[in-house]
Design an enzyme around this catalytic site. Structure first.
Site, PDB file in Angstrom:
ATOM      1  N   ASN A 162       4.327 -40.904  52.881  1.00 32.09           N
ATOM      2  CA  ASN A 162       5.211 -40.071  52.068  1.00 32.09           C
ATOM      3  C   ASN A 162       5.048 -40.491  50.616  1.00 32.09           C
ATOM      4  O   ASN A 162       5.678 -41.445  50.148  1.00 32.09           O
ATOM      5  CB  ASN A 162       6.659 -40.221  52.535  1.00 32.09           C
ATOM      6  CG  ASN A 162       6.881 -39.623  53.904  1.00 32.09           C
ATOM      7  OD1 ASN A 162       6.982 -38.415  54.052  1.00 32.09           O
ATOM      8  ND2 ASN A 162       6.941 -40.480  54.921  1.00 32.09           N
ATOM      9  N   GLU A 163       4.175 -39.788  49.921  1.00 36.55           N
ATOM     10  CA  GLU A 163       3.807 -40.130  48.559  1.00 36.55           C
ATOM     11  C   GLU A 163       4.877 -39.655  47.573  1.00 36.55           C
ATOM     12  O   GLU A 163       5.796 -38.915  47.949  1.00 36.55           O
ATOM     13  CB  GLU A 163       2.463 -39.494  48.221  1.00 36.55           C
ATOM     14  CG  GLU A 163       1.306 -39.950  49.105  1.00 36.55           C
ATOM     15  CD  GLU A 163       0.790 -41.339  48.743  1.00 36.55           C
ATOM     16  OE1 GLU A 163       1.509 -42.101  48.066  1.00 36.55           O
ATOM     17  OE2 GLU A 163      -0.343 -41.678  49.150  1.00 36.55           O
TER      18      GLU A 163
END
Length: 639
Positions: A162-163
Site C-alpha cells: 500500500n504505497e
C-alpha cells in the site's frame, strides 16, 4: 505513578510501541504470541488465521516458529494463512517470488495443510485480477477473519504494498509500485530494471479488519519512517500512519528502529533525565542546533525554553556546561590519527606512544577503506605509521557483466601481442558471452566470470592502497569464505572466517584497528565483517598480551555518518587531502557511473563521501569550533 510517568514519556506516540534490545528478542516474543494463539485455538477446536508478511523483517519470527514446531511440538494443522502481497507478474518458482520465500522460510518446515495457504497469484492474466482480489477478501471472511496480522514497513511508509496515496478503506487490489520501493528491491532482482512495476496487495482496509496487528521494524535505517508513522500526522503520503486509527495495533521495534522517537532521541522533552555525560553532550549539541547558536553562546533562557531546565539547575551554571561540552568536542579533533609523537595525549583521542603505530584497516568490500576513511588512511601512512589494509571480501558480485568481457578482450589482445596462444582465453570469452546473453536476474555467474570480477576488484584495491602509500606486502586479500558464494545471499559465518582473521592479527600485532561500523550497509556485509573482527579479538585477548593495548576504531561514510555526539576522533582534511581521497576512490572504476549496487543513495560513492565529510566539518563549525574543509569521523569500540 509509574503509569503516569510512562504516559508522559510516550505522549508524542499515537499508538502502542514495544521496544526490544535486539531483533532476535523481539522476533522470539512475536513468535511466542503467535504460538500462544495457535495453541489456544487448538484447545477449542478452532482455526488460527494468520496474516503473514515477507522480507527480511519476519525471517527470525518464522525461524522461531519452526523451532517451536520441531522442538516443542507446535502443530500448524489448524493454521490458515493469508499473505499480504506478491509482485506482479511473478512466477511462483522465481527466486524473488513470495511463494518461494514462504516455502523456504516457513511452510516447508512445518506441518501446515497446503490447502490452508493463501498467497496472491502473480501468474494471473491482468483481466482476472479484480475477481481474484474479491475472492481473496471472501476467503479471509469465510475463514473467520485474520486473528494476527504481522507487518513490516517500507521506507515510503508502505504496509504490504500500500504505497503513498492508498486509501484507508482500500481492499485487495493490483497496485503500481513506488519508484523508491522498486529501488529498494533492486538488489533482489539484479537491478532496478528487473523489478516488476506492479504488485497484488491486501488493502489498508483489509489489514484493519484483523483482530490484532503487529508491525515490526529493525535497524537504524527504519528509524525516520517509524517516527513519522508513530508520531506524525495522518497522511496518505505515509500509509502506515493510518494504523493510528486502530486500537488493535502494536509496533514492535528494536532499539535502533525506535531511536528517533522522542522518548529515546530527545528524552529531556518528555521526562526528567539522569544526566550522564553522553546524554548531556547530545542535549547541548541538539540545543545549539535548535536555537542556531554556537555552544558558547547558549544562555539560561535557551535551556529553560527547550526542555533542559533540569540540566541547568542540576549541573549549571549553563556557561560551565557549555565550556565543558565545547572542550570535549574540541578534544575529538586531531590531525594525528595514529597519535602525535611527543605530545601530551591526556586530551587527545589517540595515544602518543608508541610514536609509530602498527595499524590495520579492515575493509569489508574492496573500496570501503578509501570511501570511508581515505583521508585518514593517507595521513596515517604519511605520518610514518606501519599501516596494513585487509580486504575482507572479494566484492565479486558488484561488477557489471560487460566489464568482464572488456577485461577478457584486453587479456586476449595482450596475449596475442606477446605471441601467446589465445585459444583457451577465446573459448572462455565465448562461453561468458553466451552465458551473459541468457543470464537471469541474480543468477550465479559461471566460475570464470566470478574469478574475473574478483580480479577486477582486487586490481582496483591494490591501485587505491598503493596510491595511499602502501607497499604491496602490506595489502592483504582475505576472501573470507562466508562471502564467496557467488550469490547475493551469503553463507553463515564459520570458525574459518574468524580463524583467518586471528592469523592475520597475530602476524601484524597492531596497536590500532580500523573497522567498518557502518551497519546501515544494505547488503549486511559490514556488520558481519565487524563481528568477525570482534570475535577474533575476543579470542585473542585470552592468550595474547598485545591485544590489551590494541584499540578498535569504527569508521563510517559509505552509507551514513556518526552523529556529532558519538564522534570520539575527528580527523580534519585540507582541500588538497580531500582531492587525494577522491583520487584514491577513483581507482575503483568498477564502482562508478554507476555501481551495480548503489543502495538507497543515488549519489556516487565519492560524492557521498565528500558531502558527508564536508557536512561533518560544517557541523563542528556551527557549534563554534574551527572551520575545516572536511572531517572523517571515528568512534572507539571497547571489546
Amino acid at each position: 505513578m509509574a503509569r503516569l510517568n510512562l504516559l508522559e514519556e510516550t505522549r508524542y506516540e499515537k499508538l502502542p510501541v514495544t521496544v526490544y534490545a535486539t531483533p532476535v528478542q523481539a522476533s522470539v516474543a512475536v513468535a511466542g504470541r503467535i504460538a500462544a494463539l495457535i495453541r489456544d485455538k487448538q484447545k477449542n477446536g478452532k482455526k488460527a488465521v494468520l496474516g503473514l508478511a515477507t522480507g527480511v523483517t519476519p525471517v527470525a519470527v518464522y525461524a522461531e516458529l519452526i523451532r517451536l514446531h520441531k522442538e516443542e511440538g507446535l502443530s500448524f494443522k489448524n493454521v490458515v494463512t493469508f499473505n499480504l502481497d506478491e509482485y506482479y507478474p511473478m512466477q511462483p518458482t522465481a527466486v524473488q517470488s513470495y511463494v518461494r520465500f514462504m516455502n523456504e522460510q516457513l511452510f516447508n518446515h512445518v506441518d501446515i495443510n497446503r490447502a490452508n495457504i493463501h498467497i496472491p497469484d502473480g501468474t494471473l492474466k491482468e483481466d482476472d485480477i479484480p475477481a481474484f482480489c474479491l475472492n481473496y477478501e471472501k476467503q479471509i471472511e469465510d475463514a473467520g477473519g485474520i486473528d494476527i496480522q504481522i507487518l513490516g514497513i517500507g521506507r515510503t511508509g508502505h504496509i504490504g504494498f500500500n504505497e503513498p496515496g492508498s486509501a484507508p478503506n482500500s481492499g485487495t487490489r493490483l497496485v503500481t509500485l513506488d519508484d523508491l520501493t522498486r529501488t529498494d528491491a533492486a538488489r533482489d532482482f539484479g537491478g532496478k530494471q528487473n523489478v516488476p512495476a506492479k504488485a497484488i496487495t491486501m488493502g489498508v482496509g483489509t489489514i484493519f479488519k484483523a483482530r490484532e496487528i503487529i508491525l515490526m521494524a529493525w535497524s537504524k535505517k527504519k528509524a525516520p519512517i517509524i517516527k513519522k508513522a508513530v508520531e506524525g500526522e495522518l497522511s496518505g503520503e505515509v500509509p502506515a500512519t493510518y494504523l493510528q486509527l486502530s486500537d488493535k495495533v502494536e509496533f514492535v521495534l528494536d532499539g535502533p528502529a525506535a531511536s528517533e522517537l522522542t522518548r529515546f532521541d530527545t528524552p529531556w522533552l518528555v521526562k526528567d533525565c539522569i544526566w550522564d555525560n553522553q546524554l548531556k553532550k547530545k542535549a547541548v549539541i541538539w540545543l545549539s542546533r535548535r536555537v542556531n547558536k554556537p555552544i558558547l553562546k547558549l544562555i539560561d533562557e535557551d535551556y529553560n525554553n527547550n526542555g533542559m531546565a533540569q540540566l541547568a539547575v542540576e549541573q549549571g551554571p549553563v556557561y560551565q556546561i557549555n565550556i565543558d561540552i565545547f572542550n570535549q568536542i574540541q578534544h575529538t579533533i586531531t590531525g594525528w590519527p595514529g597519535g602525535k609523537p611527543g605530545a601530551d595525549d591526556s586530551q587527545r583521542p589517540e595515544r602518543a606512544l608508541p610514536a609509530k603505530k602498527r595499524s590495520v584497516i579492515f575493509s569489508p568490500h574492496p573500496d570501503d577503506d578509501v570511501i570511508s576513511m581515505g583521508g585518514t588512511f593517507i595521513r596515517l601512512v604519511d605520518q610514518g605509521n606501519d599501516v596494513h589494509v585487509a580486504y575482507q571480501t572479494s566484492g565479486n558480485t558488484a561488477v557489471w557483466d560487460d566489464d568482464v568481457l572488456r577485461y577478457m578482450e584486453f587479456a586476449i589482445d595482450f596475449n596475442k601481442s606477446i605471441g601467446g596462444d589465445t585459444a583457451e582465453l577465446q573459448r572462455i570469452h565465448n562461453d561468458m558471452r553466451e552465458f551473459f546473453k541468457h543470464k537471469q536476474p541474480n543468477q550465479i555467474d559461471i566460475p570464470e566470470a566470478r574469478a574475473v570480477k574478483g580480479f577486477i576488484r582486487k586490481s582496483e584495491a591494490i591501485a587505491g592502497a598503493r596510491y595511499a602509500g602502501l607497499q604491496d606486502d602490506h595489502i592483504h586479500f582475505m576472501a573470507l569464505p562466508f562471502y564467496e558464494t557467488g550469490k547475493v545471499t551469503k553463507n553463515p559465518v564459520t570458525d574459518i572466517d574468524v580463524q583467518m582473521t586471528i592469523e592475520l592479527l597475530q602476524k601484524i600485532k597492531p596497536h590500532q584497528i580500523f573497522a567498518a561500523g557502518d551497519f546501515a550497509d544494505p547488503h549486511g556485509t559490514h556488520i558481519v565483517c565487524f563481528n568477525i573482527v570482534l570475535a577474533a579479538l575476543n579470542q585473542l585477548k585470552k592468550t595474547e598480551a598485545w591485544v590489551k593495548d590494541c584499540w578498535l576504531w569504527m569508521y563510517r561514510g559509505a552509507w551514513l555518518e556518526f552523529e556529532i555526539d558519538e564522534i570520539e576522533m575527528a580527523v580534519p582534511l585540507s582541500p588538497q587531502e580531500v582531492l587525494r581521497k577522491r583520487y584514491a576512490i577513483f581507482k575503483h572504476q568498477s564502482q562508478k557511473d554507476p555501481a551495480v549496487f548503489p543502495g538507497e543513495d543515488a549519489r556516487e560513492f565519492w560524492v557521498r563521501a565528500e558531502d558527508r565529510n564536508r557536512e561533518t566539518a560544517q557541523s563542528y563549525d556551527k557549534l563554534g569550533l574551527a572551520e575545516y574543509a572536511a572531517m572523517e569521523a571515528f568512534k572507539r569500540y571497547f571489546y
